[in-house]
Design a protein around this motif. Structure first.
Motif, PDB file in Angstrom:
ATOM      1  N   ILE A  49      84.338 -33.134 102.721  1.00 48.76           N
ATOM      2  CA  ILE A  49      83.936 -33.522 101.374  1.00 48.76           C
ATOM      3  C   ILE A  49      84.586 -32.542 100.412  1.00 48.76           C
ATOM      4  N   LEU A  50      85.301 -33.100  99.450  1.00 54.21           N
ATOM      5  CA  LEU A  50      86.002 -32.298  98.457  1.00 54.21           C
ATOM      6  C   LEU A  50      85.348 -32.473  97.097  1.00 54.21           C
ATOM      7  N   LYS A  51      85.304 -31.396  96.340  1.00 55.55           N
ATOM      8  CA  LYS A  51      84.754 -31.400  94.982  1.00 55.55           C
ATOM      9  C   LYS A  51      85.903 -31.187  94.006  1.00 55.55           C
ATOM     10  N   ASP A  52      85.950 -32.042  92.983  1.00 60.01           N
ATOM     11  CA  ASP A  52      86.987 -31.924  91.956  1.00 60.01           C
ATOM     12  C   ASP A  52      86.592 -30.816  90.985  1.00 60.01           C
ATOM     13  N   LYS A  53      87.346 -29.744  90.992  1.00 57.20           N
ATOM     14  CA  LYS A  53      87.073 -28.583  90.137  1.00 57.20           C
ATOM     15  C   LYS A  53      88.045 -28.501  88.954  1.00 57.20           C
ATOM     16  N   SER A  54      88.757 -29.606  88.693  1.00 55.59           N
ATOM     17  CA  SER A  54      89.751 -29.641  87.620  1.00 55.59           C
ATOM     18  C   SER A  54      89.108 -29.486  86.252  1.00 55.59           C
ATOM     19  N   PRO A  56      89.649 -30.515  82.191  1.00 59.11           N
ATOM     20  CA  PRO A  56      90.259 -31.669  81.512  1.00 59.11           C
ATOM     21  C   PRO A  56      91.713 -31.457  81.100  1.00 59.11           C
ATOM     22  N   GLU A  57      92.090 -30.236  80.795  1.00 59.85           N
ATOM     23  CA  GLU A  57      93.460 -29.980  80.332  1.00 59.85           C
ATOM     24  C   GLU A  57      94.476 -29.874  81.470  1.00 59.85           C
ATOM     25  N   GLU A  58      94.028 -29.845  82.716  1.00 58.63           N
ATOM     26  CA  GLU A  58      94.937 -29.719  83.851  1.00 58.63           C
ATOM     27  C   GLU A  58      95.570 -31.071  84.193  1.00 58.63           C
ATOM     28  N   GLU A  59      96.864 -31.048  84.447  1.00 54.36           N
ATOM     29  CA  GLU A  59      97.589 -32.271  84.779  1.00 54.36           C
ATOM     30  C   GLU A  59      97.263 -32.760  86.182  1.00 54.36           C
ATOM     31  N   GLU A  60      97.114 -31.856  87.121  1.00 54.56           N
ATOM     32  CA  GLU A  60      96.833 -32.224  88.501  1.00 54.56           C
ATOM     33  C   GLU A  60      95.404 -31.841  88.852  1.00 54.56           C
ATOM     34  N   ALA A  61      94.815 -32.640  89.747  1.00 55.84           N
ATOM     35  CA  ALA A  61      93.451 -32.371  90.187  1.00 55.84           C
ATOM     36  C   ALA A  61      93.410 -31.114  91.050  1.00 55.84           C
ATOM     37  N   VAL A  62      92.314 -30.399  90.951  1.00 50.64           N
ATOM     38  CA  VAL A  62      92.087 -29.210  91.764  1.00 50.64           C
ATOM     39  C   VAL A  62      90.820 -29.463  92.578  1.00 50.64           C
ATOM     40  N   TYR A  63      90.968 -29.503  93.896  1.00 49.82           N
ATOM     41  CA  TYR A  63      89.833 -29.775  94.771  1.00 49.82           C
ATOM     42  C   TYR A  63      89.506 -28.552  95.606  1.00 49.82           C
ATOM     43  N   GLU A  64      88.230 -28.428  95.931  1.00 54.04           N
ATOM     44  CA  GLU A  64      87.813 -27.405  96.885  1.00 54.04           C
ATOM     45  C   GLU A  64      86.877 -28.059  97.893  1.00 54.04           C
ATOM     46  N   PHE A  65      86.876 -27.519  99.103  1.00 59.20           N
ATOM     47  CA  PHE A  65      85.995 -28.030 100.138  1.00 59.20           C
ATOM     48  C   PHE A  65      84.555 -27.641  99.815  1.00 59.20           C
ATOM     49  N   VAL A  66      83.649 -28.590  99.983  1.00 61.77           N
ATOM     50  CA  VAL A  66      82.224 -28.285  99.796  1.00 61.77           C
ATOM     51  C   VAL A  66      81.776 -27.491 101.015  1.00 61.77           C
ATOM     52  N   GLU A  67      81.241 -26.293 100.782  1.00 59.67           N
ATOM     53  CA  GLU A  67      80.833 -25.422 101.873  1.00 59.67           C
ATOM     54  C   GLU A  67      79.346 -25.094 101.843  1.00 59.67           C
ATOM     55  N   ASP A  68      78.698 -25.295 100.704  1.00 62.44           N
ATOM     56  CA  ASP A  68      77.268 -25.022 100.588  1.00 62.44           C
ATOM     57  C   ASP A  68      76.497 -26.023 101.451  1.00 62.44           C
ATOM     58  N   ASP A  69      75.656 -25.525 102.361  1.00 64.10           N
ATOM     59  CA  ASP A  69      74.935 -26.390 103.301  1.00 64.10           C
ATOM     60  C   ASP A  69      74.025 -27.397 102.609  1.00 64.10           C
ATOM     61  N   ASN A  70      73.307 -26.981 101.565  1.00 66.30           N
ATOM     62  CA  ASN A  70      72.409 -27.898 100.867  1.00 66.30           C
ATOM     63  C   ASN A  70      73.191 -29.001 100.156  1.00 66.30           C
ATOM     64  N   GLU A  71      74.258 -28.620  99.495  1.00 70.83           N
ATOM     65  CA  GLU A  71      75.103 -29.594  98.813  1.00 70.83           C
ATOM     66  C   GLU A  71      75.747 -30.538  99.832  1.00 70.83           C
TER      67      GLU A  71
END
Length: 92
Positions: A49-54, A56-71
Motif C-alpha cells: 500500500i502506497l501513500k501519495d505524499k506529493s 500540489p506544486e510537484e509535477e510527479e507523484a511522490v509515494y511512500e510505503f505505508v508502514e504504520d501497523d494501525n494505518e
C-alpha cells in the motif's frame, strides 16, 4: 495486467521498480494505491500500500510505503472490501 495500470517508482538509490496498480482510493484527502509486484504471467506476488505524499506544486507523484501497523490494518480492510468482486486473493 494492463499496462495503463503500471507505475514506475524510483528508489532513493536511483533504482526503478515497476508495480501494477490493483486499486486506488482516497481517504481523508489522502490518495492510496494498492500495488503488486506480480507480473502479467505470475500467479502470486507481494502487495503493498502506497501513500501519495506529493505536494500540489510537484509535477510527479511522490509515494511512500505505508508502514504504520494501525494505518496498514485500516487500509487493508478497505482495499479488501474494494477488491471483493475481483479475482484477486489479498492476504495480510
Amino acid at each position: 495486467m494492463n499496462e495503463d495500470k503500471m507505475i514506475t517508482l524510483t528508489t532513493s538509490e536511483g533504482e526503478q521498480v515497476e508495480f501494477y496498480v490493483l486499486e486506488e482510493t482516497k481517504i481523508n484527502g489522502m490518495n492510496y494505491l494498492l500495488v503488486t509486484d506480480a507480473g502479467e504471467e505470475d500467479d502470486e506476488g507481494e502487495c503493498y500500500i502506497l501513500k501519495d505524499k506529493s505536494r500540489p506544486e510537484e509535477e510527479e507523484a511522490v509515494y511512500e510505503f505505508v508502514e504504520d501497523d494501525n494505518e496498514m490494518d485500516y487500509l487493508f480492510k478497505i482495499f479488501t472490501e474494494l477488491m471483493e468482486d475481483v479475482d484477486v486473493d489479498i492476504r495480510k
